[in-house]
Design a protein around this motif. Structure first.
Motif, PDB file in Angstrom:
ATOM      1  N   SER A 110       3.674  24.079  47.178  1.00 49.82           N
ATOM      2  CA  SER A 110       2.983  25.284  46.704  1.00 49.82           C
ATOM      3  C   SER A 110       2.072  24.963  45.511  1.00 49.82           C
ATOM      4  N   MET A 111       2.564  24.135  44.580  1.00 57.55           N
ATOM      5  CA  MET A 111       1.756  23.759  43.416  1.00 57.55           C
ATOM      6  C   MET A 111       0.500  23.008  43.827  1.00 57.55           C
ATOM      7  N   ARG A 112       0.646  22.242  44.867  1.00 55.52           N
ATOM      8  CA  ARG A 112      -0.498  21.472  45.340  1.00 55.52           C
ATOM      9  C   ARG A 112      -1.392  22.318  46.241  1.00 55.52           C
ATOM     10  N   ALA A 113      -1.145  23.611  46.237  1.00 57.24           N
ATOM     11  CA  ALA A 113      -1.956  24.610  46.938  1.00 57.24           C
ATOM     12  C   ALA A 113      -2.180  24.252  48.406  1.00 57.24           C
ATOM     13  N   GLY A 114      -1.140  23.750  49.036  1.00 60.40           N
ATOM     14  CA  GLY A 114      -1.248  23.421  50.447  1.00 60.40           C
ATOM     15  C   GLY A 114      -2.100  22.198  50.720  1.00 60.40           C
ATOM     16  N   ASN A 115      -2.583  21.545  49.681  1.00 59.92           N
ATOM     17  CA  ASN A 115      -3.427  20.363  49.842  1.00 59.92           C
ATOM     18  C   ASN A 115      -2.539  19.120  49.927  1.00 59.92           C
ATOM     19  N   ILE A 116      -1.829  19.017  51.044  1.00 60.09           N
ATOM     20  CA  ILE A 116      -0.911  17.899  51.242  1.00 60.09           C
ATOM     21  C   ILE A 116      -1.283  17.138  52.508  1.00 60.09           C
ATOM     22  N   GLU A 117      -2.543  17.183  52.849  1.00 61.18           N
ATOM     23  CA  GLU A 117      -3.030  16.615  54.106  1.00 61.18           C
ATOM     24  C   GLU A 117      -2.468  15.224  54.401  1.00 61.18           C
ATOM     25  N   GLY A 118      -2.509  14.325  53.454  1.00 66.03           N
ATOM     26  CA  GLY A 118      -2.030  12.962  53.691  1.00 66.03           C
ATOM     27  C   GLY A 118      -0.523  12.815  53.553  1.00 66.03           C
ATOM     28  N   LEU A 140       8.763  24.717  60.059  1.00 68.21           N
ATOM     29  CA  LEU A 140       8.446  24.105  58.772  1.00 68.21           C
ATOM     30  C   LEU A 140       7.063  23.462  58.798  1.00 68.21           C
ATOM     31  N   ALA A 141       6.729  22.785  59.892  1.00 68.14           N
ATOM     32  CA  ALA A 141       5.403  22.167  60.023  1.00 68.14           C
ATOM     33  C   ALA A 141       4.312  23.224  59.945  1.00 68.14           C
ATOM     34  N   ALA A 142       4.532  24.366  60.599  1.00 70.85           N
ATOM     35  CA  ALA A 142       3.546  25.453  60.567  1.00 70.85           C
ATOM     36  C   ALA A 142       3.400  26.025  59.163  1.00 70.85           C
ATOM     37  N   SER A 143       4.495  26.084  58.422  1.00 71.18           N
ATOM     38  CA  SER A 143       4.402  26.607  57.053  1.00 71.18           C
ATOM     39  C   SER A 143       3.709  25.615  56.125  1.00 71.18           C
ATOM     40  N   LEU A 144       3.877  24.332  56.390  1.00 71.51           N
ATOM     41  CA  LEU A 144       3.218  23.313  55.563  1.00 71.51           C
ATOM     42  C   LEU A 144       1.723  23.245  55.835  1.00 71.51           C
ATOM     43  N   SER A 145       1.367  23.341  57.119  1.00 70.20           N
ATOM     44  CA  SER A 145      -0.035  23.214  57.501  1.00 70.20           C
ATOM     45  C   SER A 145      -0.244  23.954  58.828  1.00 70.20           C
ATOM     46  N   PRO A 146      -0.701  25.203  58.759  1.00 72.64           N
ATOM     47  CA  PRO A 146      -0.881  25.990  59.988  1.00 72.64           C
ATOM     48  C   PRO A 146      -1.715  25.238  61.032  1.00 72.64           C
TER      49      PRO A 146
END
Length: 179
Positions: free
Chosen positions: A17-25, A56-62
């Motif tokens: 959440s802190m990383r604003a969903g920017n966890i692509e890698g 969980l995958a969908a919540s991390l990155s739709p």
């Protein structure tokens, strides 16, 4: 152990959440460790593992889909854990799931000092010491201890008053009684 696993899972959610969903890698890293901690906390079982992993995958990155083979190891370890298996590790019996040290998680996720301050359990030894010192400082304040600057100012004032009374000719006993 279950509570620690749950708290670490919550820390990973907070970090994402802190990383604003920017966890692509790091999506798979987040998914892998989250599922591991969910299994350790009994929030996921072998029967619900794949459904929970999709959710969980969908919540991390739709819209993100992953290859199940990437999670096969943690799935197999989850099955073994729920079957009651244990592993001998450095002379200790531990669950077959991963139980990493904080330093390992901090390194793998690249967790910064600022991020650690917002997490509950995934913290470095230095952050843990800082928190302990702060807890102790607050406990001393609650017990009536003063901040050092205030104490030193009060002590200096008391020395000056005592010195002035001594110069007036009062004995040490009378100065102590008066102060």
């Amino acid at each position: 152990d279950r509570q620690l696993a749950w708290d670490r899972l919550e820390d990973l959610r907070t970090l994402a959440s802190m990383r604003a969903g920017n966890i692509e890698g790091q999506r798979m890293l987040f998914l892998f460790w989250s599922l591991n901690f969910m299994a350790l906390s009994h929030a996921v079982t072998p029967a619900s593992f794949w459904k929970e992993s999709q959710s969980l995958a969908a919540s991390l990155s739709p819209g993100w889909s992953f290859d199940k083979s990437e999670l096969s190891t943690v799935y197999e370890k989850t099955k073994a854990y729920f079957e009651g298996e244990v592993v001998d590790f450095d002379g200790r019996k531990v669950p077959p799931l991963y139980t990493p040290r904080n330093a390992t998680l901090i390194e793998r996720f690249g967790i910064t000092d600022d991020e650690q301050r917002k997490l509950r359990t995934i913290v470095s030894k230095e952050e843990a010491k800082r928190r302990d010192a702060e807890r102790k400082r607050l406990a001393r304040r609650a017990a009536g201890a003063q901040e050092r600057a205030a104490y030193e100012a009060t002590a200096q004032h008391r020395r000056e008053v005592a010195q002035a009374l001594r110069e007036e000719g009062l004995s040490l006993r009378k100065i102590a009684k008066q102060m």
